[in-house]
Design a protein around this motif. Structure first.
Motif, PDB file in Angstrom:
ATOM      1  N   SER A  94       0.952  -1.098   0.164  1.00  0.00           N
ATOM      2  CA  SER A  94      -0.073   0.064   0.064  1.00  0.00           C
ATOM      3  C   SER A  94       0.864   1.147   0.080  1.00  0.00           C
ATOM      4  O   SER A  94       2.175   1.247  -0.192  1.00  0.00           O
ATOM      5  CB  SER A  94      -0.835   0.012   1.119  1.00  0.00           C
ATOM      6  OG  SER A  94      -0.216   0.236   2.441  1.00  0.00           O
ATOM      7  N   PHE A  95       0.371   2.506   0.198  1.00  0.00           N
ATOM      8  CA  PHE A  95       1.316   3.539   0.192  1.00  0.00           C
ATOM      9  C   PHE A  95       2.237   3.725   1.269  1.00  0.00           C
ATOM     10  O   PHE A  95       3.411   3.793   1.058  1.00  0.00           O
ATOM     11  CB  PHE A  95       0.241   4.933   0.326  1.00  0.00           C
ATOM     12  CG  PHE A  95       1.155   6.192   0.441  1.00  0.00           C
ATOM     13  CD1 PHE A  95       1.502   6.674  -1.115  1.00  0.00           C
ATOM     14  CD2 PHE A  95       1.382   6.955   1.491  1.00  0.00           C
ATOM     15  CE1 PHE A  95       2.527   7.827  -1.009  1.00  0.00           C
ATOM     16  CE2 PHE A  95       2.261   7.951   1.416  1.00  0.00           C
ATOM     17  CZ  PHE A  95       2.473   8.550   0.040  1.00  0.00           C
ATOM     18  N   PHE A  96       1.945   3.036   2.315  1.00  0.00           N
ATOM     19  CA  PHE A  96       2.663   2.973   3.681  1.00  0.00           C
ATOM     20  C   PHE A  96       3.577   1.659   3.738  1.00  0.00           C
ATOM     21  O   PHE A  96       4.639   1.478   4.129  1.00  0.00           O
ATOM     22  CB  PHE A  96       2.153   3.395   4.685  1.00  0.00           C
ATOM     23  CG  PHE A  96       1.753   4.937   5.095  1.00  0.00           C
ATOM     24  CD1 PHE A  96       2.733   5.814   5.108  1.00  0.00           C
ATOM     25  CD2 PHE A  96       0.475   5.347   4.967  1.00  0.00           C
ATOM     26  CE1 PHE A  96       2.331   7.300   5.123  1.00  0.00           C
ATOM     27  CE2 PHE A  96       0.291   6.620   4.968  1.00  0.00           C
ATOM     28  CZ  PHE A  96       1.110   7.803   5.030  1.00  0.00           C
ATOM     29  N   GLU A  97       2.658   0.835   3.428  1.00  0.00           N
ATOM     30  CA  GLU A  97       3.218  -0.724   3.834  1.00  0.00           C
ATOM     31  C   GLU A  97       4.117  -1.425   2.649  1.00  0.00           C
ATOM     32  O   GLU A  97       3.559  -1.190   1.578  1.00  0.00           O
ATOM     33  CB  GLU A  97       1.995  -1.623   3.992  1.00  0.00           C
ATOM     34  CG  GLU A  97       1.189  -1.199   5.219  1.00  0.00           C
ATOM     35  CD  GLU A  97       2.085  -1.271   6.725  1.00  0.00           C
ATOM     36  OE1 GLU A  97       3.003  -1.830   6.712  1.00  0.00           O
ATOM     37  OE2 GLU A  97       1.628  -0.435   7.510  1.00  0.00           O
ATOM     38  N   ARG A  98       5.296  -1.719   2.777  1.00  0.00           N
ATOM     39  CA  ARG A  98       6.194  -2.322   1.812  1.00  0.00           C
ATOM     40  C   ARG A  98       6.852  -3.287   2.587  1.00  0.00           C
ATOM     41  O   ARG A  98       7.245  -3.299   3.648  1.00  0.00           O
ATOM     42  CB  ARG A  98       6.889  -1.352   1.275  1.00  0.00           C
ATOM     43  CG  ARG A  98       7.893  -0.572   2.012  1.00  0.00           C
ATOM     44  CD  ARG A  98       8.889   0.233   1.092  1.00  0.00           C
ATOM     45  NE  ARG A  98       8.437   1.128   0.115  1.00  0.00           N
ATOM     46  CZ  ARG A  98       8.992   1.449  -1.143  1.00  0.00           C
ATOM     47  NH1 ARG A  98      10.201   1.065  -1.246  1.00  0.00           N
ATOM     48  NH2 ARG A  98       8.398   2.068  -1.720  1.00  0.00           N
ATOM     49  N   GLU A  99       7.622  -4.383   1.810  1.00  0.00           N
ATOM     50  CA  GLU A  99       8.687  -5.124   2.171  1.00  0.00           C
ATOM     51  C   GLU A  99       9.644  -5.314   0.961  1.00  0.00           C
ATOM     52  O   GLU A  99       9.115  -4.830  -0.227  1.00  0.00           O
ATOM     53  CB  GLU A  99       8.395  -6.482   2.331  1.00  0.00           C
ATOM     54  CG  GLU A  99       7.232  -6.892   3.528  1.00  0.00           C
ATOM     55  CD  GLU A  99       6.552  -8.104   3.497  1.00  0.00           C
ATOM     56  OE1 GLU A  99       6.279  -8.531   4.507  1.00  0.00           O
ATOM     57  OE2 GLU A  99       6.558  -8.837   2.459  1.00  0.00           O
TER      58      GLU A  99
END
Length: 213
Positions: A94-99
């Motif tokens: 998402s806009f904030f969530e990443r790996e």
């Protein structure tokens, strides 16, 4: 040649349970090791949290895996031997969530495992030479240590430079902090006696003198 898609499975938590995890730092930086076609690969998985993930989302910070690639490019221009990234893969949820995943090949034996410093003075001198060259070129290692360098065929290679910082202008306070971190980490990781402690102190003094700090 290993295909990039092979490492996408490291984004799957169910599949990573079956993988060989060799380090886990508060589920923010997880390191796996896998042998493929007779070669060892290290897979670092980064999961940014709190302020870091917001800074990355708004472009104020680089993702750790992308930063490793960025620093690798600078080291290449400086002709400093280092372990280059094989793959950098981002999984943006998402806009904030990443790996993100950083894949590197095995590059040698950690310098920290060297027990006889008399026989390896050239490598140890080079360890501090690299630090000086980095700082003179606007790259500041704030986590510079023997575990972050590998020895292969009598050559020294940098690794784990995902936390190196780049600055155009540095303050006296920041310079003092960088030297403090260098001294602290190098003393912490060794227990080779008073003679080696004296050597370390002389090298830190040389670093400060050559940098004019």
């Amino acid at each position: 040649m290993v295909n990039r898609e092979k490492f996408l499975e490291y984004f799957d938590e169910n599949k990573t349970k079956e993988k060989k995890c060799i380090q886990n730092t508060k589920n923010r930086r997880i390191v796996f090791m896998e042998e493929i076609n007779g070669e060892k690969y290290y897979i670092k998985k980064y999961i940014p949290r709190k302020q870091r993930k917001r800074s990355i989302a708004f472009g104020l910070q680089r993702d750790r895996a992308e930063h490793y690639k960025f620093i690798s490019g600078k080291l290449e221009k400086l002709d400093i031997p280092h372990i280059k990234p094989e793959f950098v893969i981002i999984n943006k949820k998402s806009f904030f969530e990443r790996e993100s995943i950083l894949v590197t090949k095995d590059g040698g034996v950690p310098l920290v495992e060297i027990s006889n410093f008399h026989q390896n003075m050239k490598l140890l001198d080079k360890f501090f030479d690299y630090f000086i060259r980095l700082c003179k070129n606007g790259i500041y290692p704030t986590d510079y240590n023997y575990k972050g360098t590998l020895v292969n065929n009598d050559e020294l290679y940098l690794i784990d430079f995902d936390s190196y910082r780049t600055k155009l202008v540095v303050t006296k306070k920041f310079k003092k902090y960088v030297i403090y971190k260098l001294a602290r980490r190098t003393y912490m990781e060794t227990n080779l006696g008073k003679e080696f402690d004296h050597y370390l102190k002389s090298q830190v003094f040389r670093v400060r003198k050559e940098l004019g700090w």
